[in-house]
Design an enzyme around this catalytic site. Structure first.
Site, PDB file in Angstrom:
ATOM      1  N   ARG A  87       0.840  -1.210   0.000  1.00 25.35           N
ATOM      2  CA  ARG A  87       0.000   0.000   0.000  1.00 25.35           C
ATOM      3  C   ARG A  87       0.873   1.257   0.000  1.00 25.35           C
ATOM      4  NH1 ARG A  87      -2.457  -3.783   3.399  1.00 25.35           N
ATOM      5  NH2 ARG A  87      -4.590  -4.346   2.828  1.00 25.35           N
ATOM      6  N   ASP A 147     -10.221  -4.699   8.475  1.00 25.14           N
ATOM      7  CA  ASP A 147      -9.260  -5.704   8.937  1.00 25.14           C
ATOM      8  C   ASP A 147      -9.893  -6.606  10.004  1.00 25.14           C
ATOM      9  OD1 ASP A 147      -7.342  -4.682   7.201  1.00 25.14           O
ATOM     10  OD2 ASP A 147      -6.610  -3.227   8.671  1.00 25.14           O
ATOM     11  N   ARG A 150     -12.157  -9.032   8.334  1.00 24.24           N
ATOM     12  CA  ARG A 150     -11.406 -10.143   7.722  1.00 24.24           C
ATOM     13  C   ARG A 150     -11.019 -11.170   8.784  1.00 24.24           C
ATOM     14  NH1 ARG A 150      -8.136  -6.330   3.446  1.00 24.24           N
ATOM     15  NH2 ARG A 150      -9.637  -6.619   1.774  1.00 24.24           N
ATOM     16  N   HIS A 174      -2.872   0.059   8.419  1.00 17.47           N
ATOM     17  CA  HIS A 174      -3.488  -0.837   7.439  1.00 17.47           C
ATOM     18  C   HIS A 174      -2.391  -1.338   6.502  1.00 17.47           C
ATOM     19  CE1 HIS A 174      -6.647  -2.524   5.061  1.00 17.47           C
ATOM     20  NE2 HIS A 174      -6.499  -1.702   4.041  1.00 17.47           N
TER      21      HIS A 174
HETATM   22  N1  LIG Z   1      -8.712   1.652   3.430  1.00 17.74           N
HETATM   23  C1  LIG Z   1      -9.061   0.478   2.961  1.00 17.74           C
HETATM   24  O1  LIG Z   1      -9.377  -0.446   3.703  1.00 17.74           O
HETATM   25  C2  LIG Z   1      -9.106   0.246   1.478  1.00 17.74           C
HETATM   26  C3  LIG Z   1      -9.707  -0.911   0.959  1.00 17.74           C
HETATM   27  C4  LIG Z   1      -9.794  -1.058  -0.428  1.00 17.74           C
HETATM   28  C5  LIG Z   1      -9.266  -0.090  -1.275  1.00 17.74           C
HETATM   29  N2  LIG Z   1      -8.644   0.988  -0.712  1.00 17.74           N
HETATM   30  C6  LIG Z   1      -8.102   2.049  -1.573  1.00 17.74           C
HETATM   31  O2  LIG Z   1      -9.173   2.828  -2.086  1.00 17.74           O
HETATM   32  C7  LIG Z   1      -8.749   3.438  -3.324  1.00 17.74           C
HETATM   33  C8  LIG Z   1      -9.793   3.174  -4.398  1.00 17.74           C
HETATM   34  O3  LIG Z   1      -9.835   1.809  -4.702  1.00 17.74           O
HETATM   35  P1  LIG Z   1     -10.780   1.286  -5.882  1.00 17.74           P
HETATM   36  O4  LIG Z   1     -10.665  -0.174  -5.896  1.00 17.74           O
HETATM   37  O5  LIG Z   1     -12.124   1.919  -5.773  1.00 17.74           O
HETATM   38  O6  LIG Z   1     -10.024   1.911  -7.158  1.00 17.74           O
HETATM   39  P2  LIG Z   1     -10.646   2.253  -8.599  1.00 17.74           P
HETATM   40  O7  LIG Z   1      -9.501   2.406  -9.530  1.00 17.74           O
HETATM   41  O8  LIG Z   1     -11.720   1.278  -8.918  1.00 17.74           O
HETATM   42  O9  LIG Z   1     -11.345   3.672  -8.375  1.00 17.74           O
HETATM   43  C9  LIG Z   1     -10.643   4.837  -8.093  1.00 17.74           C
HETATM   44  C10 LIG Z   1     -11.391   5.989  -8.738  1.00 17.74           C
HETATM   45  O10 LIG Z   1     -10.764   7.228  -8.357  1.00 17.74           O
HETATM   46  C11 LIG Z   1     -10.925   8.106  -9.451  1.00 17.74           C
HETATM   47  N3  LIG Z   1     -10.033   9.253  -9.343  1.00 17.74           N
HETATM   48  C12 LIG Z   1      -8.696   9.314  -9.566  1.00 17.74           C
HETATM   49  N4  LIG Z   1      -8.244  10.552  -9.368  1.00 17.74           N
HETATM   50  C13 LIG Z   1      -9.307  11.304  -8.980  1.00 17.74           C
HETATM   51  C14 LIG Z   1      -9.473  12.657  -8.616  1.00 17.74           C
HETATM   52  N5  LIG Z   1      -8.432  13.512  -8.605  1.00 17.74           N
HETATM   53  N6  LIG Z   1     -10.701  13.086  -8.279  1.00 17.74           N
HETATM   54  C15 LIG Z   1     -11.761  12.244  -8.289  1.00 17.74           C
HETATM   55  N7  LIG Z   1     -11.658  10.934  -8.622  1.00 17.74           N
HETATM   56  C16 LIG Z   1     -10.450  10.477  -8.959  1.00 17.74           C
HETATM   57  C17 LIG Z   1     -10.644   7.228 -10.666  1.00 17.74           C
HETATM   58  O11 LIG Z   1     -11.128   7.816 -11.871  1.00 17.74           O
HETATM   59  C18 LIG Z   1     -11.375   5.951 -10.273  1.00 17.74           C
HETATM   60  O12 LIG Z   1     -12.708   5.943 -10.768  1.00 17.74           O
HETATM   61  C19 LIG Z   1      -7.361   2.861  -3.611  1.00 17.74           C
HETATM   62  O13 LIG Z   1      -6.355   3.742  -3.169  1.00 17.74           O
HETATM   63  C20 LIG Z   1      -7.351   1.596  -2.788  1.00 17.74           C
HETATM   64  O14 LIG Z   1      -6.028   1.179  -2.476  1.00 17.74           O
HETATM   65  C21 LIG Z   1      -8.570   1.185   0.620  1.00 17.74           C
END
Ligand SMILES: NC(=O)c1ccc[n+]([C@@H]2O[C@H](COP(=O)([O-])OP(=O)(O)OC[C@H]3O[C@@H](n4cnc5c(N)ncnc54)[C@H](O)[C@@H]3O)[C@@H](O)[C@H]2O)c1
Length: 307
Positions: A87, A147, A150, A174
């Site tokens: 990450r 977490d 899970r 995380h």
């Molecule tokens: N905290 C957690 O537990 C957890 C869990 C899963 C995913 N995540 C994180 O969440 C994030 C999103 O994951 P995802 O699977 O939805 O990814 P994804 O690629 O499906 O979606 C991300 C979206 O963000 C948009 N985006 C990018 N730049 C942008 C901006 N400046 N303004 C607005 N939108 C913008 C993209 O166009 C895309 O649609 C990732 O960083 C991922 O690692 C965190």
């Protein structure tokens, strides 16, 4: 009706938007930088409402002024991991995105509570806190709910027991150095240390630590999103309904657990004001050391961001 904005209409963002709307927790504004994506998904969700019978508006836009008046802004904008990535490998690219998003939140939704999801979530939550200038109780990271879910799932698989009776607790950042706490993970009040052998618990802890990578490895072109969206939605519901549940969230520490000036996963009382209290568990020395070591990793992440 309350209002929740979700920034990023990708896998986690769109799923979160649908869950929030389906449960009629709030009207939803879905924002993405890709023109048409949030509008299309928002309209598609609105067209599900007559079938699933939910009275919440869902609107997609790329215009940040539409987030005005939001009670909560959930931030999911940013890159997800690919196989083999940690990450923290996402730090620099996602910091630029989260920086821009946070500036818009401060401008258009200055009274909102921010629920950060974008990874590396502990560092991104700190970053959003700095850029919005919001009080730290109003900027919170989602990680511990996922977490812990899970860990609970793997305990349920192992014991063949309903997930409904399992309450799990995972603290720390995380990442691979998260801190699952078997003493505080219970089945109807019975600690799992009384139900499972130490070696089995170690195996479940290791699977929990690698839980995100396991799914990235299977999906290959995406990371987990159903459980992450469920976790973010649980935080949204807890805040909007002022439930004051005790949930593990990434919160700003000022000396609690001997940790200072970092966002890290700890149990918090979550309510209408965001983080209302940090709950300090009586950790053993080895549990505390694990938590403090985890915090060190994210302090280094923050330092590299500030360079
Ligand atoms: N905290 C957690 O537990 C957890 C869990 C899963 C995913 N995540 C994180 O969440 C994030 C999103 O994951 P995802 O699977 O939805 O990814 P994804 O690629 O499906 O979606 C991300 C979206 O963000 C948009 N985006 C990018 N730049 C942008 C901006 N400046 N303004 C607005 N939108 C913008 C993209 O166009 C895309 O649609 C990732 O960083 C991922 O690692 C965190």
């Amino acid at each position: 009706m309350k209002k929740v904005s979700v920034i990023g209409a990708g896998n986690v963002g769109a799923t979160t938007a649908l869950l929030v709307a389906e449960r009629e927790l709030a009207d939803v504004v879905l924002v993405d930088i890709v023109e048409g994506m949030s509008q299309g998904k928002g309209l598609d969700m609105a067209e599900a409402a007559p079938i699933d019978r939910f009275d919440a508006e869902v609107k997609g836009t790329s215009d940040y002024s539409e987030i005005g008046g939001s009670d909560i802004v959930v931030v999911t904008a940013g890159l997800p991991r690919k196989p083999g990535m940690s990450r923290l490998d996402l730090l620099q690219q996602n910091a630029a995105i989260v920086g821009e998003v946070s500036g818009n939140i401060a401008r258009y939704a200055p009274a909102s509570i921010v629920v950060m999801v974008t990874n590396p979530v502990d560092v991104m939550t700190y970053h959003a806190w700095k850029i919005t200038g919001f009080p730290h109780n109003r900027v919170i990271g989602q990680a511990g709910v996922l977490d812990s879910a899970r860990f609970a799932t793997f305990v349920s698989f192992e014991l063949g027991i309903s997930v409904e009776d399992i309450s799990a607790m995972v603290l720390g950042g995380h990442g691979d150095e998260m801190v699952p706490l078997p003493r505080y993970t219970t089945v109807s009040g019975i600690p799992i240390t009384e139900l499972l052998a130490a070696g089995t618990i170690d195996r479940l802890i290791e699977r929990t630590r690698k839980g995100g990578s396991e799914i990235v490895g299977l999906l290959k072109t995406a990371s987990a999103f159903y459980a992450p969206a469920a976790a973010a939605t649980q935080m949204v519901e807890t805040i909007l309904k002022d439930k004051r549940r005790i949930l593990p969230c990434s919160a700003y520490l000022k000396g609690e657990y001997g940790i200072d000036d970092v966002y890290i996963g700890v149990p918090v009382k979550l309510g209408i004001n965001g983080v209302e209290e940090i709950v300090e568990l009586k950790l053993t020395q080895s549990e505390l050391t694990l938590l403090q070591n985890s915090a060190k990793v994210y302090k280094e992440g923050i330092a590299s961001l500030q360079q």
